[in-house]
Scaffold this active site. Structure first.
Site, PDB file in Angstrom:
ATOM      1  N   HIS A  97       0.831  -1.201   0.000  1.00  0.00           N
ATOM      2  CA  HIS A  97       0.000   0.000   0.000  1.00  0.00           C
ATOM      3  C   HIS A  97       0.871   1.259   0.000  1.00  0.00           C
ATOM      4  O   HIS A  97       0.624   2.198  -0.760  1.00  0.00           O
ATOM      5  CB  HIS A  97      -0.923   0.020   1.219  1.00  0.00           C
ATOM      6  CG  HIS A  97      -2.152  -0.815   1.069  1.00  0.00           C
ATOM      7  ND1 HIS A  97      -2.118  -2.176   0.888  1.00  0.00           N
ATOM      8  CD2 HIS A  97      -3.475  -0.468   1.064  1.00  0.00           C
ATOM      9  CE1 HIS A  97      -3.356  -2.645   0.794  1.00  0.00           C
ATOM     10  NE2 HIS A  97      -4.189  -1.622   0.887  1.00  0.00           N
ATOM     11  N   HIS A 131       1.178  -3.821   9.208  1.00  0.00           N
ATOM     12  CA  HIS A 131       2.601  -3.605   8.948  1.00  0.00           C
ATOM     13  C   HIS A 131       3.308  -3.050  10.167  1.00  0.00           C
ATOM     14  O   HIS A 131       2.699  -2.359  10.992  1.00  0.00           O
ATOM     15  CB  HIS A 131       2.797  -2.627   7.785  1.00  0.00           C
ATOM     16  CG  HIS A 131       2.439  -3.178   6.449  1.00  0.00           C
ATOM     17  ND1 HIS A 131       3.157  -4.177   5.842  1.00  0.00           N
ATOM     18  CD2 HIS A 131       1.432  -2.870   5.597  1.00  0.00           C
ATOM     19  CE1 HIS A 131       2.607  -4.464   4.670  1.00  0.00           C
ATOM     20  NE2 HIS A 131       1.565  -3.690   4.501  1.00  0.00           N
TER      21      HIS A 131
END
Length: 358
Positions: free
Chosen positions: A118, A177
């Site tokens: 992303h 993440h």
């Protein structure tokens, strides 16, 4: 390694801090995570830019596809864990006193975590958009225009970094993440985008070149996977971990597996090549109406509306190979729609209307 475990442990503390102190911004952070979704490049950013500037639109697809391909290879090499499963399996916390991380419907991605796809996708496409916008102002010569260019430069790059930081924080907040993974993703995306600033050949690529590029990307990725599998290294090691530690099995989506992203991107690149080298594109986007703002605005509106209909097409997931084939076809249809089908229909409609008026 001990150093990596310490890095992950510090990352867990940051995630806990975000989830505890930024709870009020949960909806905004979830939204920013969706903003950074690489799929938005094909369904939102590309339709807007291609009709305004075909060079920028074409570059955007190439940057997104090559960037995501590098992201896949990096993930296979780096073997990055994701916080929501690492915290359950690490030996860093004695007596099973592992921190509790909240999960969300978009937390349970199944691929490795480093670098962040992303963050990488968001930074590369926004880098292309910002540099494209600034290319218009850099030509201004007089002093007042130069001042305006500097102000525009500062404003656009500020927007760029605000968006990147927001996307990074959102990915860390939802425990998808670690902080170092999103930072790596941002700078990797910028490097890929900058490389394509000096690659003008993509603007004149033939359909054969698109096919050759697709085959190279697919064969290299598949070959890399098979070679490592032969030496007993499973590059899909992260999928069982995601299924085991995801709080809700319904949040596991085959669309987040490593090969799903590869197939989606190869389909988009093939669709772009097919569209740009088609007679419909030449007739409409290179024809007499192509310079008219009304033509471009109609194409943008029609493209965005049409692409939203693709969201209603649900690809069956019960057979993995069938899913990949249909995903490739759906991804190819999106840029083909933007580049050729919609402009050709708008062009034909405008010609019919002009003939009636005359």
């Amino acid at each position: 390694s001990i150093k990596m475990d310490l890095l992950h442990s510090n990352g867990i503390l940051i995630i806990q801090h975000l989830q505890r102190d930024y709870r009020a911004y949960q909806d905004f952070l979830n939204f920013m995570s969706h903003v950074g979704d690489p799929r938005n490049i094909f369904s939102i950013y590309f339709p807007l830019w291609f009709q305004l500037n075909q060079v920028v639109g074409t570059k955007m697809i190439w940057v997104a596809v090559i960037g995501d391909w590098f992201n896949l290879i990096f993930k296979w090499i780096l073997f990055g864990h994701r916080p929501y499963w690492w915290v359950q399996e690490t030996m860093m916390y004695p007596n099973k006193s592992s921190p509790c991380l909240e999960q969300f419907p978009i937390t349970c991605e199944t691929g490795p975590g480093s670098p962040s796809g992303h963050a990488m996708g968001s930074s590369c496409v926004w880098y292309v958009m910002v540099t494209a916008a600034l290319s218009y102002t850099v030509r201004w010569k007089d002093r007042s225009a130069a001042t305006l260019h500097r102000l525009t430069w500062s404003f656009l790059w500020s927007i760029f970094w605000i968006i990147q930081i927001s996307v990074c924080i959102s990915r860390v907040f939802i425990a998808t993440h670690f902080p170092h993974q999103v930072i790596l993703g941002v700078f990797a995306g910028i490097l890929v985008a900058e490389a394509f600033e000096h690659t003008p050949a993509i603007q004149t690529a033939t359909l054969r070149m698109y096919i050759k590029t697709n085959l190279f990307l697919f064969i290299f990725a598949l070959g890399f996977y098979l070679v490592l599998k032969v030496i007993d290294i499973d590059l899909l090691w992260s999928v069982p971990k995601a299924k085991k530690w995801c709080a809700n099995p319904e949040w596991i989506n085959i669309d987040t597996t490593p090969f799903a992203g590869l197939v989606r991107n190869l389909g988009a690149l093939f669709g772009l090549g097919l569209g740009i080298n088609s007679e419909m594109f030449i007739t409409s986007c290179k024809g007499e109406n192509s310079c008219k703002m009304s033509f471009r605005l109609l194409c943008i509106a029609a493209s965005l509306a049409t692409l939203q209909l693709y969201n209603f097409i649900k690809i069956p997931t019960h057979t993995e190979y069938l899913f990949y084939v249909l995903s490739f076809c759906k991804s190819a249809a999106m840029p083909l729609t933007v580049v050729a089908l919609v402009p050709y229909c708008v062009h034909s409609l405008m010609r019919t209307t002009e003939k009636k008026l005359n």
